[in-house]
Structures are given as C-alpha cells and as structure tokens.
Design a protein around this motif. Structure first.
Motif, PDB file in Angstrom:
ATOM      1  N   SER A 296       0.947  -0.916   0.252  1.00 24.59           N
ATOM      2  CA  SER A 296       0.466  -0.706  -0.213  1.00 24.59           C
ATOM      3  C   SER A 296       0.814   1.594   0.010  1.00 24.59           C
ATOM      4  N   ASP A 297       0.501   2.296  -1.278  1.00 22.40           N
ATOM      5  CA  ASP A 297       1.321   3.979  -0.616  1.00 22.40           C
ATOM      6  C   ASP A 297      -0.146   4.131   0.278  1.00 22.40           C
ATOM      7  N   ARG A 298      -0.327   4.236   1.057  1.00 24.63           N
ATOM      8  CA  ARG A 298      -0.880   5.185   1.167  1.00 24.63           C
ATOM      9  C   ARG A 298      -0.601   5.564   2.779  1.00 24.63           C
ATOM     10  N   HIS A 299      -0.522   6.481   2.819  1.00 16.05           N
ATOM     11  CA  HIS A 299       0.352   7.491   3.894  1.00 16.05           C
ATOM     12  C   HIS A 299       0.180   7.483   4.950  1.00 16.05           C
ATOM     13  N   THR A 328      -8.472   0.058   5.760  1.00 17.84           N
ATOM     14  CA  THR A 328      -6.930  -0.668   4.198  1.00 17.84           C
ATOM     15  C   THR A 328      -6.524  -1.652   4.732  1.00 17.84           C
ATOM     16  N   THR A 335     -10.954   6.428   1.611  1.00 18.86           N
ATOM     17  CA  THR A 335      -9.783   8.134   1.644  1.00 18.86           C
ATOM     18  C   THR A 335      -9.016   8.337   1.361  1.00 18.86           C
ATOM     19  N   PRO A 336      -8.180   9.360   0.710  1.00 19.10           N
ATOM     20  CA  PRO A 336      -6.787   9.412   0.970  1.00 19.10           C
ATOM     21  C   PRO A 336      -7.040  10.861   2.214  1.00 19.10           C
ATOM     22  N   ARG A 337      -5.429  10.213   3.194  1.00 23.51           N
ATOM     23  CA  ARG A 337      -5.544  10.406   4.148  1.00 23.51           C
ATOM     24  C   ARG A 337      -5.075  11.875   4.159  1.00 23.51           C
ATOM     25  N   GLY A 356      -0.983  15.569  -0.273  1.00 18.44           N
ATOM     26  CA  GLY A 356      -0.720  14.461  -1.313  1.00 18.44           C
ATOM     27  C   GLY A 356       0.868  14.158  -1.929  1.00 18.44           C
ATOM     28  N   ASP A 357       0.874  14.864  -3.259  1.00 20.27           N
ATOM     29  CA  ASP A 357       2.272  14.396  -3.957  1.00 20.27           C
ATOM     30  C   ASP A 357       3.440  15.260  -3.533  1.00 20.27           C
TER      31      ASP A 357
END
Length: 405
Positions: A296-299, A328, A335-337, A356-357
C-alpha cells in the motif's frame, strides 16, 4: 532505515523472517514516523497525538537518568488495551520518563516492564543492569541486552494465562553502539570490505563495522522469527496482529555505521533528525487475522498506529489526530489521508507538511523563525533533490497555510 529490510530492496542484509511477514501481510511504502528522533516518535505512537499537540516533541534529557515523562493518566494505547482486559508488556527501550515518575511504564498502562528506562543508558547493548518494573537488576558481565528482551517477551507470552495480550517489543538493535554476539557476526565474516572503526564520540570500537551492523539487523530479524514461532507453537499466530516499524530513519554515519554502503535510507534524502524523507519515512509491516496481503502507498503517520490497532481490536479509539487505517488493512478502500504536518524543534528547528504529492519543508527555525520554505513533488522527485518553491508559489501557499493551522 527505510531501505534496510529485504522487502524494501535491501540486498546486503538478510531479513528472511520480516520479509516473510511482509509477504503474508501488508507492506506500506509511505509510512512516516511521528518525529525523526526517539522519544517524541514513541510518544506519538502510543498516544495518537500529532507533532503539534504531543506532550513530547524532542529528546528532552533528565539527570541522572531518563527523559521528559508523560503526564499522569495520559490516554495511550497500552492503557486502553489494559482497561479492555489485555495483559500488557514492554520489553526494550522506553525513554518517556524515569522509573518512579509519572512516565514510569507501569504507570502508563504496562503490567510488565523490562529494559532501559533511559535512552542514554541504551547506548550500550551490554549494560551493567536493566530495570524490571521498579527494580534495578544487575546483569552478568557481557550480557547482551537485546537477547534478554526477547527472552522476557517469550516468558510473558508463556505465563500471562488466557488473557489477550499486547506486547511492545522495543528492541534496541541496530541502534549504536556497534555490538553483536559472535554467532551473528560469523554470518557476515569476510563478506564486505572493511575499515576498522577505532571508536570516538563515546562509541565502542569494532574491527569489522559493516559486518557488525548487518549482523545486528539480522539478529533483530531472527528474534522476531523466534517470537512468531512461539506464537505459532501456542496456536495463537493466526489470531495475533503483528506490526513492525521504526522510530526514525537511519542514523548518521557515526559509531562505525555506513549508511551509504547499505543504502539504508533507500535512496531518500536525509537521516535521523531530519524532516526530509530519509529521516521520517520508515518501514511498516502489518499482518494478522483479516488483514489482506498487499503493498500500500497510503500515507500513514506515526500517530495513526495506535488507533488502527485499537480499531482492529474493537476497543474505543484515542482522542487526537490519529486516523485509523484499519479499513485499508481489511482490504476496504479509504479516502486519502488528510495532510500530515511535523513540528520538530530539534536539530535546529524544522517543520514539514505532506499534502498528497507535495511536501514543504522549513529548516533552521531556531536561528531564523522566518526561514525560507522548500517545496518538493515526491512523485517526480522522491529524493527531494529539486526545490520547486519558486516555480509553484500557489502550491507552496496552500501547504504553508496548513502548517500554520
């Protein structure tokens, strides 16, 4: 360091048990410690509080022994699980208050404590004594403390009875000094070109420092394997959540360490004490019942870990900034962190915001509270080599506004 396990790309150091754990669970590529040094990172992990509201934000030293203590009654992961009927044990390094203070591990939710109360004491792996709860126990000369932590954790698993359990296994390897028993060192004998480390800055000399460092990490891996084997022998592994992470990035090249040789930060900029990725991004492996194998690339922020574990265990979560990523872990889309912000007074004073990025960094705040901001796009520039603040003023303004909230 982010790059010191095989499952994160390490090629010189063997970590078979942790790699197997990663294969059967989830491996996170964008997990971050709460702070790039020991005590605040551990405080945030336990309390679910972020860098801007945590009680401990730097390594605040006390004499003759210990660091700034947690306040009496501090809500934290261990206390929550203890209240829910879990047997709780801490084995290894503490650093959140001297024995007998409000930060004593036994006063902060741990039924059993064995190890170093003070992180300065932990700079030797062969100490003259360790704490068992409130008792200072002498050790035979040459006793390797990490072996004692493993054996005490094993004893806890075997004697706790039928209660569910929480173990915080805070082993001190591969932290300095460069010390490892010969049976582990032999695995790497003659493997690497070596320059003997002659000592200095209070660290122990070693004739083959690269072999010693690799051996320390492999011994950590072996000890984790022993603990997992005990759980399997007891029929408990399939109903136990196992989480492995680090409190900061790899150390600077002192005490005989050679992080360049081992690519310890995985190509990221910075080391321990830095809010660049190499100081903050850490390994995170999670395996256990209901956890779907994945990368996973979740922050993930260090202050998220407590609430994720409490969520998985069905125990009420802690108030604070920690965001559970249990969905997750269960394979459910989240939803994104929300953005992650670090406020770190150490190493000259630093701040960072990840949105984000994009990541913005401010350094040298102790001397200049209005130090310039740097801006990096971590997708196109994960090594943070190109400061693009001048080219993206609108993005920098957005990130800076988050830092000031």
């Amino acid at each position: 360091g982010y790059g010191e396990l095989g499952c994160y790309g390490q090629t010189k150091i063997a970590t078979p048990h942790l790699d197997a754990l990663a294969a059967r669970g989830q491996r996170y590529t964008r997990a971050y410690t709460g702070a790039p040094v020991c005590a605040p990172a551990r405080c945030m992990l336990l309390t679910g509080r972020a860098a801007g509201s945590a009680q401990v934000r730097d390594n605040v030293e006390l004499q003759p022994e210990g660091q700034k203590p947690l306040a009496a009654g501090t809500p934290n992961l261990a206390r929550s699980l203890q209240a829910a009927g879990y047997a709780t044990g801490l084995y290894g390094k503490w650093g959140l208050g001297p024995v007998g203070s409000s930060g004593d591990p036994n006063a902060q939710g741990f039924d059993q404590f064995y190890g170093y109360a003070c992180q300065r004491h932990a700079h030797s792996h062969t100490p003259e004594w360790l704490w068992r709860n409130q008792t200072r126990e002498p050790l035979p000369p040459g006793t390797y403390a990490p072996d004692r932590f493993r054996d005490e954790a094993l004893a806890f698993l075997r004697t706790r009875g039928e209660r569910p359990f929480f173990v915080m296994y805070a082993t001190t390897i591969p932290h300095m000094a460069m010390q490892v028993p010969e049976d582990s060192l032999a695995q790497y004998a003659g493997t690497f070109p070596e320059t003997p480390y002659t000592g200095g800055r209070g660290y122990t000399p070693h004739p083959t420092p690269r072999a010693a460092y690799a051996a320390m990490i492999t011994r950590l891996d072996r000890d984790v394997g022993i603990l997992l084997a005990e759980l399997e022998r007891r029929g408990e592994l399939d109903r136990t959540i196992v989480m492995v992470t680090s409190d900061n990035g790899p150390t600077h090249d002192v005490g005989g360490v050679d992080t360049e040789f081992f690519a310890s930060s995985g190509g990221l900029r910075g080391r321990k004490g830095s809010v660049y990725e190499g100081g903050l991004r850490v390994p995170l492996l999670v395996a256990g019942p209901g956890i779907a194998p994945a990368v996973s690339d979740r922050h993930i922020a260090g202050w998220d870990l407590a609430n994720a574990l409490l969520d998985l265990c069905g125990v009420p979560q802690l108030a604070g900034e920690g965001e559970s990523f249990a969905p997750t872990l269960r394979g459910v889309a989240q939803t994104p962190r929300s953005p992650i912000a670090w406020d770190f007074p150490g190493y000259g004073g630093q701040r960072a915001v990840l949105m984000g990025d994009w990541k913005a960094i401010q350094r040298g705040l102790a001397k200049n509270p209005n130090a310039p901001w740097e801006l990096y796009n971590l997708v196109t520039d994960p090594a943070e080599a190109r400061d693009v603040a001048a080219a993206h003023p609108e993005r920098l303004a957005e990130v800076r506004q988050l830092a000031d909230m």
